[in-house]
Write an enzyme that holds these catalytic residues in place. Structure first.
Site: not given
Lengths: 223, 734
Positions: B49, B93, B95-97, B116, B268, B312, B530-531
């Protein structure tokens, strides 16, 4: 017309309200920080929409106890016009300046959509630019707009013409009793409403129906 | 409590996701065994990641430069020039999992993280979007995930006060065990008001801002280490908890602070929290950094250095401060009731040092941690490509109207109102559209210009041919921006794929990226941020390859914008690009006959550009009264959406092979409506530009009339369109 918009931490339609007031009245309102215990001398105080204090505890409950609100109550008692929109309406009920409560929407979800509003009483400081029974467009955006009051309070509100706006044509988005969208205090100088007239004031918004509310106040004050 | 002298065993290394050769590399780098905290720091920096170790090689091949690109990939978000000294800052971005584990909080923190990223750069967020992929509706988890994710996206964005102006929702069995939540945000700044993470200057204070640090999100690594310390609170979820109220205050405080000249660098805290932000600031600035953890505001007692470095917790920032402005900076944060703590300083030794209880718990080379992480050239094979199907094997339907009603009431094609009505799309008062059209359009405050944005990808196309699918995702986003009249400028991508250690999945990634790259080059539509989200698979079965693209364009005069809604009875309808024939991988074939077969429609980028430029020019000349691109479901679905939006019907007789004309998904096409007075001019312009234009019929009435291919009242279409999602979500939980 001189106006002030009270800014709480978590307010997010303060800027929309400032723009609407400036656009309709030609005067940019003063923005007042919630910690200020004295508001400037103005004709209209507006509590804008948003999520003051994150809507934690209960919507509007913490903001209702801020230093600025003590002065709002004083000024309201002295006859200054006070408008609370969305979170502002919630703050007014929590502060005891308006009766009843705004509960979670009946379907339990946040709702942002356009509804129809019937002007239930056009003989008020906030609605005189409209006509009685006129149906106008207006967007809503809230999670807790389900107005409720006990039977006795409701009878008084209805009997005294203190219901300013009602959801019309089957568009009640939240389960409010009697389709109530906005109410006045006994003296008629404090209005709380869930819909957002400040988001329907220019061509970009696809309509101008919200302007009437601000024009009404300006008209009242000019009289 | 986790101590710093825990023995580093092969099991511990493996549980931190580090491969033996990666551990060897660590030993070589530091010349000794790492401490427990250092191991955690390496695992945080070198995971997929944060390090992009499997994807970097291929990401470098993407076009990222252009005349309008101010800042490309590598910062918190991309920045493009939108004229008059204004810039737009945006990124998407995943935040799937986390969203699969805890849908509400997973989605809120996804939205919070991307907001952010945008305001860290000094930009005020003015629009959000999202792309959501769920499992098949009959899967027992799907309804729960939809309800939670949608409420979470709304819960954060609504409270924060950013309008959510559009997005995507899809269902497919291949997302059953792995939903996708991709969040996009766009902000506005002045070209000379952009803030970066690169630290500058030695001996300057490093300041911690925002919310306090807790143990939330310490991650899988901590969970795995529970076996050798049973006192760790192993049940604490690894999913972070979002607090939009704090984020809103953090936004206001940061923007206020940035105006004072106090901010030298700012970053951030997202993935890997304090570790990643501190290392990035130092490494980018070629400086060392010393952190004193005893100064970090915490909300729990007895946190270890390891936990603090890997927490986190949300709504936090790290900043390098101009020392003369310390008092001023602090007063702003006190006003907004946020934490403000000087917790370190920049150094000249290129080391990342962490002090806890007076003891140095980490001392690592900062460059190697940050920009010199491992990089892999993963083996890949040519991925699966579907075989073409012959025309003769595709069944025809004689009544297009009936077929349309069926298709428009299916999970992937029906109205998303149940979803987007939970998102505030109006706050800030600059939204020129409501969701449901081609692109979301938001005016730039105080001007007459607007930004258009659209999120797109067709995963079934990507599965059948990753290369063409990659091209198509870019082309569709470009087309949607064009369809409102805007000029496409740049994109952000969110590349969701399966396990890159499997050559087949890696092959899908490589080919899709080649397709994306070619389309972006050809359409001069560079990728500015991107991500990458890999390892999206469950029990060995990967998701459909899903390279989500959000394109952004500029509309110089927002009053020229057109929408999909039919406006006037009697307006003439034309099909730009002509009738199609391609039914491979079509909605028609899948929804009516249960066949996910064939090759996806090929994307001819030269044609795409020519047709799009024609449409945009016509909108600019105010010649069109409405416009809609063709995509899933083809011409019939586009017409139906235009009719429903405008509450007006149309007469569009379709001749022979009506099913093909109605439902083919050939690319580079648009339906346009033109007043009779302008029709001849539009026809002439198209001929001059060499753009095929077919006259379809006229707007009017209360029905969609396809002539001999059937007729249906708009109300009937509307009912089918509106019913499925609310009925599904209102049904009994499985």
């Amino acid at each position: 017309m001189r106006s002030a918009v009270v800014l709480f931490p978590g307010s997010n339609r303060d800027h929309d309200m400032v723009k609407a007031l400036a656009s309709v009245t030609g005067h940019t309102p003063t923005v007042v920080w919630h910690q200020d215990s004295t508001l400037p001398d103005v004709d209209l105080i507006v509590l804008p929409g948003g999520f003051s204090y994150g809507d934690y505890l209960r919507c509007g409950a913490i903001a209702a106890r801020s230093p600025a609100m003590l002065d709002v109550a004083k000024k309201a008692a002295a006859g200054v016009r006070v408008l609370g929109v969305c979170n502002g309406f919630q703050i007014l009920t929590e502060a005891g300046l308006l009766p009843g409560a705004l509960m979670r929407n009946a379907h339990l979800r946040f709702v942002c959509k356009e509804v129809k509003l019937e002007v239930a009483n056009a003989d008020t400081d906030f609605t005189r630019a409209y006509s009685k029974g006129q149906v106008v467009r207006c967007p809503v955006a809230h999670h807790d707009g389900n107005y409720f009051a006990d039977a006795e309070t409701l009878a008084r509100l209805e009997g005294d013409g203190r219901v300013a706006f009602r959801y019309a044509e089957g568009t009640n988005p939240n389960g409010s009793v009697n389709d109530i969208a906005g109410i006045l205090n006994d003296a008629g100088n404090v209005l709380g409403m869930m819909p957002h007239p400040e988001n329907l004031i220019e061509a970009l918004h696809g309509g101008l129906d919200g302007r009437g509310l601000f024009e009404s106040v300006a008209k009242t004050l000019a009289a | 409590m986790l101590r710093n002298d825990i023995a580093i065993t092969p099991e511990l290394i493996a549980s931190h996701g580090l491969k033996p050769d990666e551990y060897e590399r660590i030993l070589d780098l530091i010349g000794r065994e790492p401490t427990f905290t250092e191991l955690g720091i390496f695992s945080a920096m070198w995971n997929e990641h944060c390090s992009y170790k499997s994807s970097k090689k291929w990401l470098k091949t993407l076009p990222t430069k252009g005349p309008k690109v101010v800042i490309g990939p590598g910062e918190n978000a991309g920045v493009i020039d939108i004229e008059d000294g204004d810039v737009a800052v945006f990124k998407m971005e995943s935040h799937n999992h986390p969203s699969y584990i805890e849908p509400y909080q997973g989605a809120t923190t996804g939205v919070g993280g991307i907001l952010r990223d945008v305001f860290t750069m000094g930009a005020k967020p003015i629009a959000a979007m999202n792309s959501l992929s769920f499992g098949e509706p009959s899967h027992p988890k799907t309804r729960h995930l939809v309800a939670g994710v949608v409420a979470g996206v709304g819960g954060y964005g609504n409270s924060f006060g950013v309008p959510t102006v559009g997005g995507e929702v899809r269902f497919h069995a291949r997302y059953n065990g792995n939903c996708l939540v991709n969040a996009f945000a766009l902000g506005l700044a002045k070209a000379d008001g952009i803030f970066l993470s690169e630290a500058k200057g030695v001996g300057l204070p490093v300041v911690y801002l925002g919310a306090k640090t807790g143990r939330d999100g310490v991650g899988g690594a901590t969970m795995a280490s529970a076996e050798f310390d049973d006192q760790i609170e192993e049940k604490r979820p690894t999913v972070q908890v979002g607090d939009p109220f704090t984020e809103k205050r953090l936004l206001e405080a940061c923007l206020e602070l940035m105006k004072t000249g106090a901010v030298i660098a700012i970053q951030d805290m997202g993935a890997a929290g304090l570790t990643c932000s501190a290392v990035e600031m130092g490494a980018k600035g070629n400086l060392g950094l010393r952190l004193d953890l005893d100064k970090v505001p915490v909300r729990e007692e007895n946190m270890t250095a390891y936990e603090m470095m890997l927490s986190e917790s949300q709504e936090r920032m790290l900043m390098v401060l101009e020392p003369s402005k310390e008092k001023l900076a602090e007063s702003i944060f006190v006003k907004w009731e946020l934490d403000f703590a000087i917790c370190g300083e920049t150094t000249d030794d290129l080391r990342f040092r962490v002090i806890h209880h007076g003891e140095e718990v980490a001392n690592l080379p900062i460059k190697e941690l940050g920009d010199q992480a491992p990089e892999y050239d993963r083996p890949w094979v040519e991925p699966f490509k579907a075989e073409p199907i012959s025309f003769t094997s595709i069944p025809a339907v004689s009544n297009v109207a009936d077929a349309l009603v069926k298709i428009i009431g299916t999970p992937d094609m029906c109205s998303r109102a149940w979803v987007y009505e939970q998102y505030d799309c109006l706050v800030q008062g600059n939204s020129a559209t409501v969701p449901g059209g081609d692109a979301g359009v938001v005016r730039v405050e105080g001007t007459n210009k607007a930004l258009a944005m659209s999120s797109d990808v067709t995963p079934r196309y990507c599965e059948a041919d990753p290369y063409e699918g990659g091209k198509q995702a870019v082309a569709e986003s470009w087309r949607n921006i064009t369809a409102v009249g805007a000029t496409p400028i740049a994109v952000t991508d969110n590349l969701n794929f399966a396990n890159p250690e499997k050559p087949e999945a890696m092959g899908q990634f490589v080919r899709a990226l080649q397709g994306l790259g070619e389309a972006c080059r050809s359409l001069e539509f560079p990728i500015v941020s991107g991500n990458v989200s890999l390892y999206n698979e469950t029990n060995g079965r990967g998701i459909l390859p899903t390279p989500t693209i959000v394109g952004v364009g500029l509309l110089k005069d927002v009053t020229k914008m057109v929408t999909i809604a039919f406006k006037n009875d009697g307006d003439e309808l034309f099909l730009v690009g002509g009738h199609g024939t391609h039914l491979g991988q079509s909605i028609y074939l899948r929804e009516l006959f249960g066949r996910e077969e064939g090759t996806p429609p090929p994307v001819d980028l030269a044609k795409e550009r020519k047709h799009g430029d024609f449409v945009r020019a016509a909108i600019d000349k105010r010649l069109l009264t409405s416009c809609h691109d063709l995509s899933d479901g083809g011409l019939a679905v586009s017409l139906a959406e235009m009719a429903m939006a405008g509450k007006k019907g149309a007469s569009v007789p379709l001749g022979q092979s009506a099913h093909m004309a109605a439902f083919a998904e050939d690319q580079a096409r648009y339906v346009i409506a033109v007043s009779p007075a302008n029709a001849a001019r539009v026809v002439a312009d198209a001929a001059a530009a060499g753009v095929p234009l077919v006259r379809l019929g006229t707007v009017g009435g209360t029905a969609l009339d396809f002539g001999t291919a059937g007729k249906v009242e708009i109300e009937t279409v509307r009912k089918a369109f509106d019913s499925w999602l609310p009925e599904y979500m209102g049904g009994e939980m499985a």
